[in-house]
Design an enzyme around this catalytic site. Sequence first.
Site, PDB file in Angstrom:
ATOM      1  N   CYS A 164       0.804  -1.220   0.000  1.00  0.00           N
ATOM      2  CA  CYS A 164       0.000   0.000   0.000  1.00  0.00           C
ATOM      3  C   CYS A 164       0.841   1.276   0.000  1.00  0.00           C
ATOM      4  CB  CYS A 164      -0.958  -0.015   1.186  1.00  0.00           C
ATOM      5  SG  CYS A 164      -2.107  -1.402   1.118  1.00  0.00           S
ATOM      6  N   HIS A 305      -1.801   8.149   6.356  1.00  0.00           N
ATOM      7  CA  HIS A 305      -2.171   6.880   5.735  1.00  0.00           C
ATOM      8  C   HIS A 305      -3.498   6.389   6.300  1.00  0.00           C
ATOM      9  CE1 HIS A 305      -1.611   3.060   3.721  1.00  0.00           C
ATOM     10  NE2 HIS A 305      -1.756   2.418   4.872  1.00  0.00           N
ATOM     11  N   GLU A 316      -0.193   5.146  14.068  1.00  0.00           N
ATOM     12  CA  GLU A 316       0.185   6.298  13.249  1.00  0.00           C
ATOM     13  C   GLU A 316      -0.089   7.613  13.963  1.00  0.00           C
ATOM     14  OE1 GLU A 316      -0.344   8.119   8.731  1.00  0.00           O
ATOM     15  OE2 GLU A 316      -1.688   6.510   9.404  1.00  0.00           O
ATOM     16  N   LYS A 333      -8.962   8.887   3.133  1.00  0.00           N
ATOM     17  CA  LYS A 333      -9.571   7.568   2.958  1.00  0.00           C
ATOM     18  C   LYS A 333     -11.001   7.510   3.501  1.00  0.00           C
ATOM     19  CE  LYS A 333      -5.398   4.699   2.746  1.00  0.00           C
ATOM     20  NZ  LYS A 333      -4.320   5.686   2.995  1.00  0.00           N
ATOM     21  N   HIS A 338      -9.832   2.596   0.853  1.00  0.00           N
ATOM     22  CA  HIS A 338      -8.408   2.285   0.723  1.00  0.00           C
ATOM     23  C   HIS A 338      -8.130   1.722  -0.669  1.00  0.00           C
ATOM     24  CE1 HIS A 338      -4.381   1.386   1.468  1.00  0.00           C
ATOM     25  NE2 HIS A 338      -4.470   0.499   2.433  1.00  0.00           N
ATOM     26  N   PHE A 398       1.698  -3.644   3.940  1.00  0.00           N
ATOM     27  CA  PHE A 398       2.032  -4.979   4.428  1.00  0.00           C
ATOM     28  C   PHE A 398       3.485  -5.293   4.096  1.00  0.00           C
ATOM     29  CE2 PHE A 398      -2.444  -7.181   4.328  1.00  0.00           C
ATOM     30  CZ  PHE A 398      -2.858  -6.337   5.344  1.00  0.00           C
TER      31      PHE A 398
END
Length: 410
Positions: A164, A305, A316, A333, A338, A398
Amino acid sequence: MSGHAPAAITGIGLVTPAGIDRTTNWETVRAGITTARAVDTLAGSPVEFASVVPDTFDVDRLTGRRLSRHYDRSTQLALIAAREALDEARLTPSERADARMAVVIGTAFGGVETFEENHARFLSGGPQAVNARFLPRGLVNMVAGNLSIELGATGPSMIVSTACASGATAIGIGLDLLRSGATDIVVCGGSDASVTPLHVAGFHKLRALSQGRQHPPASASRPFDAGHDGFVMAEGAAVLVLTRETDAAALGTRPYATVAGYGTTSDAYHITAPHPEGHGAATAIRDACRAAELAPEEIDHVNAHATSTPTGDVAEAEVIARTTPNAVVTSTKGVTGHTLGAAGAIEAAYTALALHTRTVPPTANLHTPCDKAGALDLVIRYARSGRFDTALSSSFGFGGHNTVLAFTCS
């Protein structure tokens, strides 16, 4: 171009659930209008909703050519975004051919729709049922390869895949190509079109998706909200045209903003979970600021993010509060869901537009900040205007991939 010179963003193209062009995207995101909805192709899946590009998207109509049979949806989205970005950059076809133009695209999955379709053909009809265009449509490199062919770009052409963080990493590599002198123009960004039953099932098994139990689909993507329960699958593409600032000036183009630097690190911790203390993310933020010759305290805005997963959002939020204490924070988002490998490029585009318009869009569906997020200066409910000169866009994936892009006003 010197090793520390910023790159001018002279064109932006966007195809996302928020719209099929840059203007519609920005209006939707700035208004905080959510996009998640029931998707017919997901009927019977563990999660039957997602954020998808508007049904009016038709690559054949938009190009006047029958391209849908040749290109996977991931390439189609990227192509339309690239065409818009290059038109905005005022580059004629002959200028594109004369220049050393590179194409760098980030994707997490590539042509998965094509792979799934042909796997079904193989199972039902054997080898003869497989489409002859299967591999040219589906191979992961073909998103960039087909873009190069369509655009006439003869410089480097490559795919970046850092989960991502892919779209953001592609833009960082584009900046490196310009600074090294390897190319004069970079068409860079990200694209993913993986809203399929198989991928929904995979993310569901990881317990990463919102189930829509607490909130209806339109409210399911809730970055930094105490009611978040997972992310909403989405598709989309964004393409930026990067040039040297001197070349932009010569063309009479006013850049949206400049990409001033980036940082990229690995958590080396877990295949899906972020490092609980955010070491890799914090280092990427500091590295991006250093590369842009900025102090973290000087950052005015962070496009986070923040995917709407409890573990990721909390980690985060703590990192942002610790490293960029003066930043106004949002996560787009909440609007788009996403978009996976495209997310870093789409959010880079929104970050550049925030600086260009002096407006930070709100975090849609954010009502009560989750743990750690209460320390942030979050934009809630309405867009916020102000003097925003510097910004970061953070992307994490990931495998522990972290990429942070730094932007400044042009």
